[in-house]
Write an enzyme that holds these catalytic residues in place. Structure first.
Site, PDB file in Angstrom:
ATOM      1  N   GLY A  12       0.839  -1.206   0.000  1.00 61.24           N
ATOM      2  CA  GLY A  12       0.000   0.000   0.000  1.00 61.24           C
ATOM      3  C   GLY A  12       0.871   1.252   0.000  1.00 61.24           C
ATOM      4  NE  ARG A  73      -2.458  -3.900  -1.082  1.00 62.06           N
ATOM      5  CZ  ARG A  73      -2.031  -3.408   0.072  1.00 62.06           C
ATOM      6  NH1 ARG A  73      -0.942  -3.872   0.645  1.00 62.06           N
ATOM      7  NH2 ARG A  73      -2.686  -2.444   0.664  1.00 62.06           N
ATOM      8  CG  ASP A 104       3.144  -6.814   7.384  1.00 59.28           C
ATOM      9  OD1 ASP A 104       2.594  -6.024   6.576  1.00 59.28           O
ATOM     10  OD2 ASP A 104       2.511  -7.703   7.982  1.00 59.28           O
ATOM     11  CB  THR A 127       2.815   0.422   6.006  1.00 62.06           C
ATOM     12  OG1 THR A 127       1.460   0.157   6.426  1.00 62.06           O
ATOM     13  CG2 THR A 127       3.727   0.124   7.187  1.00 62.06           C
ATOM     14  CG  ASP A 129      -1.825  -0.643   8.190  1.00 67.05           C
ATOM     15  OD1 ASP A 129      -2.547   0.335   7.922  1.00 67.05           O
ATOM     16  OD2 ASP A 129      -2.010  -1.775   7.704  1.00 67.05           O
ATOM     17  CG  ASP A 131       1.509  -3.221  10.212  1.00 63.92           C
ATOM     18  OD1 ASP A 131       2.257  -2.480   9.533  1.00 63.92           O
ATOM     19  OD2 ASP A 131       0.731  -4.035   9.696  1.00 63.92           O
ATOM     20  NE  ARG A 173      -2.627  -6.033   5.418  1.00 64.05           N
ATOM     21  CZ  ARG A 173      -1.717  -6.124   4.448  1.00 64.05           C
ATOM     22  NH1 ARG A 173      -2.080  -6.399   3.229  1.00 64.05           N
ATOM     23  NH2 ARG A 173      -0.443  -5.955   4.716  1.00 64.05           N
TER      24      ARG A 173
END
Ligand code: ADP
Ligand code: F6P
Length: 323
Positions: A12, A73, A104, A127, A129, A131, A173
Site C-alpha cells: 500500500g 500488491r 510487512d 505503511t 498502519d 505495524d 489491516r
C-alpha cells in the site's frame, strides 16, 4: 563496492514514500552510485521495468503523497516462477544493493529474495498502519493519523449539533495503531482495536450510561477489529441502545493520500539516507528505523513480527480520558 543499486516501493502506498525515494537517490548519487527505480513494486522486478533516476527526476516530489515509482500488491511474486524472474533481473542488471520501501508483506518478500540471491537489501518502513517492529513511526503513519484527526474534528461538529453517536472506521489491516492515536488525539469516547480483546461487550455496557446524557459521542473502530467493522458495531449498538441516534462513517482511502506532514518528510529522508549509508557500510537484510530518535537496524525476520499489544501507557490513557 556499491556502484549500482535498485529501489522500489511496494504494497500500500503511504505519504512520505516520495521523500524517502528522493533521499535514497540523492544519497546514492552523492556517493557516485547509479540508482535504478523499479516501477510498481515487485511487478517491476519481475518485468524488468525500471528507469534510471537522476537528481532532477526526484525534484519537486518531497511534498507529494503517493509514490512516483508507483506500487502494487503483486500476487505473481508469491509464486516460484515470479521470484525466479525477479532474481534473474536483479542479476542481469548487476545490482550491488536494493532498497525496498514497503510494509510487512514487502519485507516477507525481501526475506524470500535474500534466500535466493546474495544481494544486500535494506528496507524502509512505508505503511500507514505502523505495524512493523524496529521503528517508532513508519512512513505514512503520522500523516494518516492527522488526516483521521481532521475528519474526526469535522464529524464532531455535526455530532454535537445533533447529539448523535458516530462510529468511525479507520484503516489498519491487522493493527489498531491508527485507531489508537487518532482516538486519543480526537478525544474519542471509545476505541475498538484488535489488540484489546472483549472490548465490544465492555463498550455496550458503557453505552448504557450514555442513554441519559444528551451529547455527542465518537467511537473509533479499527477495520481489523474482531467486531467486524463499523457497520456491524452499529447494528449491535442499535439493538442494545435503540434510543441513541447513530451514524457510521468509514474513512477509507483518504487516509492513504495527502501531502506528508513535516515529521513524515524528515523521518522518511533520514531512513532513506541511512539505507544507502548502511549498504555502503556492508549491512544487509535489515529494516532502517528510528527508535527514540536514534537510527536502528532490525533484521527483516524480526521487523515483520508485529506484536499484538499496545503500549501500556497509551492503553491506560485512552481508558482514563474517555471515561
Ligand atoms: P505491505 O508491504 O504494505 O504489507 P502487501 O502485504 O500487499 O503490502 O505485500 C506487498 C507485496 O509483497 C505482495 O503483493 C507480495 O508480492 C509480497 N509479499 C507479501 N507477503 C509475502 C510473503 N509472505 N512472501 C513473499 N512475498 C510476499
Ligand atoms: O496496508 C495499508 C492499508 O491501507 C491497510 O490499512 C488496509 O487494510 C489496506 O492497506 C487496504 O489495501 P488496498 O488499498 O489494497 O485495498
Amino acid at each position: 563496492m556499491i556502484q549500482k543499486i535498485g529501489i522500489l516501493t511496494s504494497g500500500g502506498d503511504s505519504p512520505g514514500m516520495n521523500a524517502c525515494i528522493r533521499a535514497v537517490v540523492r544519497t546514492g548519487l552523492y556517493h557516485n552510485i547509479q540508482v535504478l527505480g523499479f516501477r510498481k513494486g515487485y511487478e517491476g522486478l519481475i518485468d524488468n521495468d525500471f528507469v534510471e533516476l537522476s537528481r532532477e527526476s526526484v525534484s519537486g516530489i518531497i511534498h507529494k503523497g503517493g509514490t512516483m515509482l508507483k506500487t502494487a500488491r503483486c500476487p505473481r511474486f508469491l509464486t516460484k516462477e515470479g521470484q525466479q524472474k525477479a532474481v534473474d533481473h536483479l542479476l542481469l542488471n548487476k545490482l550491488d544493493g536494493l532498497v525496498i520501501i514497503g510494509g510487512d508483506g514487502s519485507f516477507r518478500g525481501a526475506i524470500d529474495l535474500s534466500k535466493q540471491i546474495k544481494l544486500p537489501i535494506m528496507g524502509c518502513a512505508g505503511t500507514i498502519d505502523n505495524d512493523l517492529v524496529g521503528t517508532d513511526f513508519t512512513i505514512g503513519y503520522d500523516t494518516a493519523i492527522n488526516t483521521v484527526i481532521d475528519a474526526i474534528d469535522k464529524i464532531r461538529d455535526t455530532a454535537e449539533s445533533h447529539d448523535r453517536v458516530f462510529v468511525i472506521e479507520v484503516m489498519g489491516r491487522d493493527a489498531g495503531l491508527i485507531a489508537l492515536r487518532s482516538a486519543i488525539g480526537g478525544g474519542a469516547e471509545a476505541l475498538l482495536v484488535p489488540e484489546l480483546k472483549n472490548d465490544l461487550s465492555a463498550l455496550l455496557e458503557k453505552m448504557k450510561k450514555w442513554r441519559s446524557t444528551k451529547c455527542s459521542k465518537i467511537i473509533v473502530v479499527a477495520e481489523g477489529d474482531e467486531s467486524g467493522g463499523a457497520y456491524k458495531v452499529a447494528d449491535l449498538i442499535r439493538k442494545n441502545s435503540p434510543e441513541l441516534e447513530l451514524r457510521v462513517t468509514v474513512l477509507g482511502h483518504i487516509q492513504r493520500g495527502g501531502n506528508p506532514s513535516c515529521m513524515e518528510r524528515v523521518n522518511a529522508s533520514m531512513v532513506g539516507f541511512h539505507a544507502v549509508k548502511a549498504l555502503l557500510a556492508g549491512r544487509k537484510n535489515e529494516l532502517v528505523g528510528i527508535v527514540n530518535n536514534q537510527i536502528v537496524y532490525t533484521p527483516f525476520e524480526k521487523a515483520v513480527k508485529h506484536h499484538l499489544s499496545l503500549k501500556k501507557d497509551l492503553e491506560e490513557l485512552i481508558e482514563v480520558l474517555s471515561n
